[in-house]
Design a protein around this motif. Structure first.
Motif, PDB file in Angstrom:
ATOM      1  N   LYS A  93       0.810  -1.066   0.032  1.00 28.18           N
ATOM      2  CA  LYS A  93       0.188   0.082   0.075  1.00 28.18           C
ATOM      3  C   LYS A  93       0.813   1.193   0.073  1.00 28.18           C
ATOM      4  O   LYS A  93       0.247   2.215  -0.599  1.00 28.18           O
ATOM      5  CB  LYS A  93      -0.815   0.089   1.242  1.00 28.18           C
ATOM      6  N   HIS A 142      -7.457   5.596   4.177  1.00 24.76           N
ATOM      7  CA  HIS A 142      -8.753   4.395   4.639  1.00 24.76           C
ATOM      8  C   HIS A 142      -9.759   5.235   5.475  1.00 24.76           C
ATOM      9  O   HIS A 142     -10.326   4.862   6.307  1.00 24.76           O
ATOM     10  CB  HIS A 142      -8.030   3.574   5.770  1.00 24.76           C
ATOM     11  N   ARG A 148     -14.016  -3.381   4.521  1.00 24.69           N
ATOM     12  CA  ARG A 148     -12.534  -3.825   4.319  1.00 24.69           C
ATOM     13  C   ARG A 148     -12.470  -5.070   3.079  1.00 24.69           C
ATOM     14  O   ARG A 148     -11.526  -4.572   2.369  1.00 24.69           O
ATOM     15  CB  ARG A 148     -12.466  -4.626   5.432  1.00 24.69           C
ATOM     16  N   SER A 185     -11.189   3.597   8.365  1.00 29.18           N
ATOM     17  CA  SER A 185     -11.828   1.966   8.525  1.00 29.18           C
ATOM     18  C   SER A 185     -11.104   1.483   7.274  1.00 29.18           C
ATOM     19  O   SER A 185     -10.971   1.914   5.916  1.00 29.18           O
ATOM     20  CB  SER A 185     -13.284   2.198   8.210  1.00 29.18           C
ATOM     21  N   TYR A 186     -10.182   0.490   7.871  1.00 29.07           N
ATOM     22  CA  TYR A 186      -9.177  -0.135   6.957  1.00 29.07           C
ATOM     23  C   TYR A 186     -10.046  -0.758   5.670  1.00 29.07           C
ATOM     24  O   TYR A 186     -10.747  -1.503   5.917  1.00 29.07           O
ATOM     25  CB  TYR A 186      -8.054  -1.167   7.700  1.00 29.07           C
ATOM     26  N   SER A 187      -9.294  -0.733   4.429  1.00 25.66           N
ATOM     27  CA  SER A 187     -10.148  -1.197   3.350  1.00 25.66           C
ATOM     28  C   SER A 187      -9.232  -1.681   2.276  1.00 25.66           C
ATOM     29  O   SER A 187      -8.484  -0.824   1.759  1.00 25.66           O
ATOM     30  CB  SER A 187     -11.052  -0.022   2.902  1.00 25.66           C
ATOM     31  N   ASN A 188      -8.867  -3.020   2.068  1.00 28.84           N
ATOM     32  CA  ASN A 188      -8.179  -3.586   1.009  1.00 28.84           C
ATOM     33  C   ASN A 188      -8.656  -3.235  -0.135  1.00 28.84           C
ATOM     34  O   ASN A 188      -8.210  -2.840  -1.107  1.00 28.84           O
ATOM     35  CB  ASN A 188      -8.114  -4.777   1.426  1.00 28.84           C
ATOM     36  N   ASN A 264      -2.922  -3.601  -2.804  1.00 35.29           N
ATOM     37  CA  ASN A 264      -2.961  -3.586  -1.418  1.00 35.29           C
ATOM     38  C   ASN A 264      -1.939  -4.720  -0.886  1.00 35.29           C
ATOM     39  O   ASN A 264      -1.916  -4.631   0.304  1.00 35.29           O
ATOM     40  CB  ASN A 264      -4.525  -3.805  -1.073  1.00 35.29           C
TER      41      ASN A 264
END
Length: 370
Positions: A93, A142, A148, A185-188, A264
């Motif tokens: 990332k 994020h 996610r 909010s972590y998002s792949n 990612n």
């Protein structure tokens, strides 16, 4: 007890004797790194997986110490060395965010441009409407409000050359958990969408951009999205041990591709190669100007300890930037102490173990920097 002691000697002394560099270390550095290495070797024995941990330590523009502990194959006595390759997971990332900042520098895109300007397919997100404008900054920090992962079976499987199409298909199965800009909010899937959008901005495929703009200028000759045949023997065998079981099948399967999970988490590398990338954040950068480096470390509205593709932390009085990563069979971390210019990179070919890679890197940076 004698057997355990002999194993320790084999792991610590024999592989490391030919692999470690101590020539440039001052007494404080040598003491800190020597203690650090002993702890890593001890932890490997405790974990009892016949795995490996490889390390690089940077100061300013140079690697001052690097080495490998343990073995590259679970059932073979093949010692890991400084050419052993691992997967770096989500540290990818940071590469994607660096590409973004390069395009910003060139005036080809702005951080607060709406993604839909370049990627109209984003309108297919579940819940998207005309009042929602996700920006490049929000995807890279994020704070886009996206879930996610997409709610699509098999999204994280499939060949490398189909990752972009898998991402576009996944958009239809991705929803919001909050409004854009509201919170971290972590998002792949967010970073995969970012990768596709960057390729649209530049009219160049994402993987080619990383190769041309980062790998080649930094001479990262052992970094790849797909391992060439002549490098397969250098790959540490991935050992997946997250769920109270141990297997090598899932990591082996992912050699064929990880579906949408490329911008990612798709890069293979070595600690010495990743050190070259870290150096670009500690001294005269070949990648980004000072304003872009600064921008990557600014936490945006709604953000939390994360700039653009970079974690931003204060650890016991020292200021750190970096990222960690985990995929089936591999864990990694890269952290940089901003004031002193020290950086630590750790890579391991299994998931759960006695060494907390991020914590270990932070502790070593504190010992080196104080």
């Amino acid at each position: 007890m004698k057997i355990k002691y002999l194993t320790l000697l084999l792991v610590v002394i024999f592989p490391l004797f030919n692999q470690l560099c101590f020539g440039q270390l001052n007494p404080k550095e040598k003491t800190a790194i020597d203690d650090f290495g002993k702890q890593l070797a001890t932890d490997l024995i405790k974990d009892n997986l016949h795995g490996s941990i490889s390390v690089a330590v940077v100061k300013g523009s140079s690697v001052i110490w690097s080495g490998a502990f343990g073995y590259a194959r679970m059932k073979e006595n093949v010692a890991a060395d400084t050419n052993t390759i691992y997967r770096i997971g989500s540290i990818t990332k940071t590469f994607t965010a660096a590409l973004l900042m390069q395009l910003v520098q060139e005036g080809r895109v702005k951080l607060d441009d709406p993604i839909e300007k370049y990627l109209p397919e984003i309108k297919n997100l579940i819940g998207y409407d005309s009042t929602i404008k996700i920006t490049f900054r929000q995807l890279a920090s994020h704070t886009s409000g996206l879930s996610r992962e997409p709610n699509m079976k098999g999204a994280d499987a499939g060949p490398l050359n189909e990752w972009e199409q898998k991402t576009l298909t996944s958009i239809n199965k991705t929803s919001f958990i909050d409004i854009p800009g509201a919170r971290f909010s972590y998002s792949n899937i967010g970073f995969a969408i970012l990768g596709v959008a960057l390729s649209r901005v530049a009219s160049v495929p994402y993987i080619q951009m990383v190769q041309d703009r980062i790998f080649n200028p930094l001479h990262m000759a052992d970094s790849f999205f797909a391992l060439p045949e002549n490098k397969l023997s250098h790959l540490a065998e991935g050992i997946s041990n997250d769920e109270h079981s141990v297997n090598t099948s899932k990591p082996l399967q992912e050699l064929k591709g990880r579906g949408y999970k490329v911008p990612n988490g798709g890069i293979y590398s070595t600690p010495n190669d990743l050190a070259r990338f870290a150096i670009a954040f500690t001294s005269n950068s070949k990648l980004l100007n000072s304003e872009s480096l600064k921008q990557m470390q600014i936490i945006p509205p709604g953000g939390e300890r994360y700039g653009l593709g970079l974690g931003v932390y204060n650890y016991e009085g020292i200021d750190l930037i970096g990222h960690d990563g985990s995929v089936p069979g591999y864990t990694s971390t890269m952290f940089i102490e901003k004031t002193s210019g020290y950086a630590v990179i750790l890579m391991r070919n299994y998931n759960s173990g006695s060494t907390d890679l991020t914590g270990a890197a932070q502790q070593l940076l504190k010992a080196l920097s104080k």
